[in-house]
Design a protein around this motif. Structure first.
Motif, PDB file in Angstrom:
ATOM      1  N   GLY A 192      48.738 -28.747  63.225  1.00 13.55           N
ATOM      2  CA  GLY A 192      49.077 -29.430  61.994  1.00 13.55           C
ATOM      3  C   GLY A 192      49.675 -28.455  60.995  1.00 13.55           C
ATOM      4  O   GLY A 192      50.472 -27.590  61.345  1.00 13.55           O
ATOM      5  N   SER A 193      49.273 -28.571  59.734  1.00 11.02           N
ATOM      6  CA  SER A 193      49.757 -27.679  58.689  1.00 11.02           C
ATOM      7  C   SER A 193      48.932 -27.894  57.433  1.00 11.02           C
ATOM      8  O   SER A 193      48.461 -29.015  57.173  1.00 11.02           O
ATOM      9  CB  SER A 193      51.228 -27.959  58.372  1.00 11.02           C
ATOM     10  OG  SER A 193      51.652 -27.251  57.212  1.00 11.02           O
ATOM     11  N   VAL A 194      48.773 -26.838  56.638  1.00 13.23           N
ATOM     12  CA  VAL A 194      48.112 -27.006  55.348  1.00 13.23           C
ATOM     13  C   VAL A 194      48.921 -27.918  54.424  1.00 13.23           C
ATOM     14  O   VAL A 194      48.380 -28.473  53.467  1.00 13.23           O
ATOM     15  CB  VAL A 194      47.864 -25.649  54.658  1.00 13.23           C
ATOM     16  CG1 VAL A 194      46.930 -24.776  55.482  1.00 13.23           C
ATOM     17  CG2 VAL A 194      49.174 -24.917  54.379  1.00 13.23           C
TER      18      VAL A 194
ATOM     19  N   ALA B  25      49.575 -22.052  57.496  1.00 15.01           N
ATOM     20  CA  ALA B  25      50.391 -22.069  56.279  1.00 15.01           C
ATOM     21  C   ALA B  25      51.743 -21.470  56.677  1.00 15.01           C
ATOM     22  O   ALA B  25      52.190 -21.634  57.810  1.00 15.01           O
ATOM     23  CB  ALA B  25      49.707 -21.301  55.158  1.00 15.01           C
ATOM     24  N   THR B  26      52.409 -20.789  55.765  1.00 15.85           N
ATOM     25  CA  THR B  26      53.718 -20.209  56.077  1.00 15.85           C
ATOM     26  C   THR B  26      53.577 -19.176  57.192  1.00 15.85           C
ATOM     27  O   THR B  26      52.835 -18.202  57.064  1.00 15.85           O
ATOM     28  CB  THR B  26      54.323 -19.541  54.831  1.00 15.85           C
ATOM     29  OG1 THR B  26      54.331 -20.483  53.759  1.00 15.85           O
ATOM     30  CG2 THR B  26      55.738 -19.080  55.108  1.00 15.85           C
TER      31      THR B  26
ATOM     32  N   VAL C  20      53.611 -14.457  54.259  1.00 15.12           N
ATOM     33  CA  VAL C  20      54.006 -15.034  55.543  1.00 15.12           C
ATOM     34  C   VAL C  20      53.106 -14.455  56.637  1.00 15.12           C
ATOM     35  O   VAL C  20      53.011 -13.239  56.802  1.00 15.12           O
ATOM     36  CB  VAL C  20      55.485 -14.731  55.863  1.00 15.12           C
ATOM     37  CG1 VAL C  20      55.863 -15.305  57.225  1.00 15.12           C
ATOM     38  CG2 VAL C  20      56.384 -15.282  54.763  1.00 15.12           C
ATOM     39  N   MET C  21      52.454 -15.319  57.394  1.00 16.34           N
ATOM     40  CA  MET C  21      51.590 -14.872  58.479  1.00 16.34           C
ATOM     41  C   MET C  21      52.420 -14.660  59.745  1.00 16.34           C
ATOM     42  O   MET C  21      53.331 -15.441  60.044  1.00 16.34           O
ATOM     43  CB  MET C  21      50.477 -15.895  58.745  1.00 16.34           C
ATOM     44  CG  MET C  21      49.423 -15.418  59.740  1.00 16.34           C
ATOM     45  SD  MET C  21      48.004 -16.564  59.901  1.00 16.34           S
ATOM     46  CE  MET C  21      47.246 -16.363  58.272  1.00 16.34           C
TER      47      MET C  21
ATOM     48  N   PRO D 146      43.497 -20.881  59.596  1.00 12.45           N
ATOM     49  CA  PRO D 146      43.542 -19.419  59.594  1.00 12.45           C
ATOM     50  C   PRO D 146      43.818 -18.772  58.244  1.00 12.45           C
ATOM     51  O   PRO D 146      43.253 -17.717  57.940  1.00 12.45           O
ATOM     52  CB  PRO D 146      44.639 -19.101  60.615  1.00 12.45           C
ATOM     53  CG  PRO D 146      44.568 -20.239  61.569  1.00 12.45           C
ATOM     54  CD  PRO D 146      44.293 -21.443  60.703  1.00 12.45           C
ATOM     55  N   PRO D 147      44.689 -19.343  57.360  1.00 15.53           N
ATOM     56  CA  PRO D 147      44.970 -18.654  56.098  1.00 15.53           C
ATOM     57  C   PRO D 147      43.919 -18.858  55.015  1.00 15.53           C
ATOM     58  O   PRO D 147      44.002 -18.214  53.963  1.00 15.53           O
ATOM     59  CB  PRO D 147      46.302 -19.262  55.660  1.00 15.53           C
ATOM     60  CG  PRO D 147      46.294 -20.635  56.243  1.00 15.53           C
ATOM     61  CD  PRO D 147      45.579 -20.506  57.553  1.00 15.53           C
ATOM     62  N   LEU D 148      42.937 -19.731  55.226  1.00 12.98           N
ATOM     63  CA  LEU D 148      41.949 -20.023  54.191  1.00 12.98           C
ATOM     64  C   LEU D 148      40.789 -19.033  54.282  1.00 12.98           C
ATOM     65  O   LEU D 148      39.982 -19.092  55.205  1.00 12.98           O
ATOM     66  CB  LEU D 148      41.421 -21.457  54.343  1.00 12.98           C
ATOM     67  CG  LEU D 148      40.401 -21.904  53.283  1.00 12.98           C
ATOM     68  CD1 LEU D 148      41.033 -21.933  51.895  1.00 12.98           C
ATOM     69  CD2 LEU D 148      39.826 -23.272  53.654  1.00 12.98           C
ATOM     70  N   HIS D 149      40.680 -18.137  53.302  1.00  8.89           N
ATOM     71  CA  HIS D 149      39.649 -17.103  53.340  1.00  8.89           C
ATOM     72  C   HIS D 149      38.270 -17.644  52.981  1.00  8.89           C
ATOM     73  O   HIS D 149      37.262 -17.190  53.512  1.00  8.89           O
ATOM     74  CB  HIS D 149      40.024 -15.941  52.411  1.00  8.89           C
ATOM     75  CG  HIS D 149      41.110 -15.069  52.974  1.00  8.89           C
ATOM     76  ND1 HIS D 149      40.962 -13.722  53.181  1.00  8.89           N
ATOM     77  CD2 HIS D 149      42.371 -15.370  53.394  1.00  8.89           C
ATOM     78  CE1 HIS D 149      42.079 -13.212  53.693  1.00  8.89           C
ATOM     79  NE2 HIS D 149      42.945 -14.202  53.828  1.00  8.89           N
ATOM     80  N   ASP D 150      38.221 -18.595  52.072  1.00  7.06           N
ATOM     81  CA  ASP D 150      36.936 -19.155  51.647  1.00  7.06           C
ATOM     82  C   ASP D 150      36.717 -20.489  52.355  1.00  7.06           C
ATOM     83  O   ASP D 150      37.160 -21.536  51.885  1.00  7.06           O
ATOM     84  CB  ASP D 150      36.928 -19.352  50.122  1.00  7.06           C
ATOM     85  CG  ASP D 150      35.596 -19.883  49.602  1.00  7.06           C
ATOM     86  OD1 ASP D 150      34.666 -20.096  50.420  1.00  7.06           O
ATOM     87  OD2 ASP D 150      35.487 -20.096  48.379  1.00  7.06           O
TER      88      ASP D 150
END
Length: 262
Positions: A139-141, A184-185, A204-205, A227-231
């Protein structure tokens, strides 16, 4: 011949799909690669066969075309070796909603949503009957954030998330694991489709980092991996708030605020 289940990956010629192919080949899984670009898939398959010794089939297909999509569906229904489906194929289009053509929107929905649900529908009954297997939906954020301004693309990704969560509830008790992965990106070719220079963007990941993180979530059997969400407490709080509403949204009478004129 690998004893691990074979993995069918859509959008496998480059980017996230190709990286998933590399990672699962390293794990000893045979692969079925699906994408439009047969030459790229052949090059990838040749390298992975040499590096990992797994069997790899190439299935060229444009998943927006009914005949091609049907061939992939048939493979998923009939090939009992395939125990994991990675629904990765997807695209984006540039411009705002009023600038996009309805034909482009329809193609976007056909690939990002219709093809995805048809392929999941092709394999799910067999996996449920076997009592094992997995479906990974990319999917995507953006599907969480209409504020990002990618309205139709985001709507397709919101669909992917909802579908994945619904399938997890239905198929989990039957032994089938369903994971939604929300990047995310990420540095992929999708940005060329919207006319954006990814090298000029920040935060950018890299694709390898994304897929490796997603596979940690896969091994932990997370239903949703971001993956990009730290919390992760933020996602847990959002889910808790949503579930807290469930007992309050099915009522015979309208809410009090709607019973009198403004």
């Amino acid at each position: 011949m690998s004893h691990a289940p074979a993995v069918l990956i859509t959008g496998a010629s480059t980017g996230i799909g190709a990286t998933y192919a590399e990672r699962f080949a390293r794990r000893g899984h045979d692969l079925v690669l699906v994408a439009r670009d047969a030459a790229r898939m052949e090059a990838l398959a040749s390298r992975l066969r040499q590096d990992s010794g797994v069997a790899i089939d190439i299935l060229p297909a444009d998943l927006t075309q009914a005949s091609d999509l049907a061939r992939v569906e048939t493979r998923l229904r009939e090939d009992a070796r395939i125990g994991i489906l990675i629904n990765n194929a997807g695209t984006a289009i540039g411009g705002s909603f009023v600038e996009q053509s309805t034909d482009d929107m329809a193609r976007l929905v056909a690939l990002n949503a219709t093809a995805l649900v048809r392929l999941a529908g092709a394999i799910a009954p067999r996996l449920a009957e076997a009592g094992n297997g997995a479906i990974i939906n990319i999917g995507s954020v953006v599907g969480l954030a209409p504020e990002f301004g990618m309205t139709v693309y985001g709507a397709t990704k919101a669909f992917v998330l909802f579908l994945s969560q619904g399938l997890a509830l239905e198929l989990g008790p039957k032994g089938v694991y369903v994971q939604a992965v929300l990047p995310a990106t990420t540095r992929t070719e999708i940005w060329q489709h919207v006319g954006t220079d990814v090298d000029a963007m920040t935060n950018v990941m890299e694709v390898g980092d994304l897929v490796d993180a997603a596979l940690v979530g896969f091994d932990r059997r997370e239903p949703v991996t971001i993956p990009p969400l730290h919390d992760d407490g933020q996602w847990n709080a959002l889910e808790a708030a949503r579930k807290a509403m469930l007992g309050n949204i099915v009522n015979a009478r309208p809410a009090e605020r709607y019973r009198s004129p403004a």
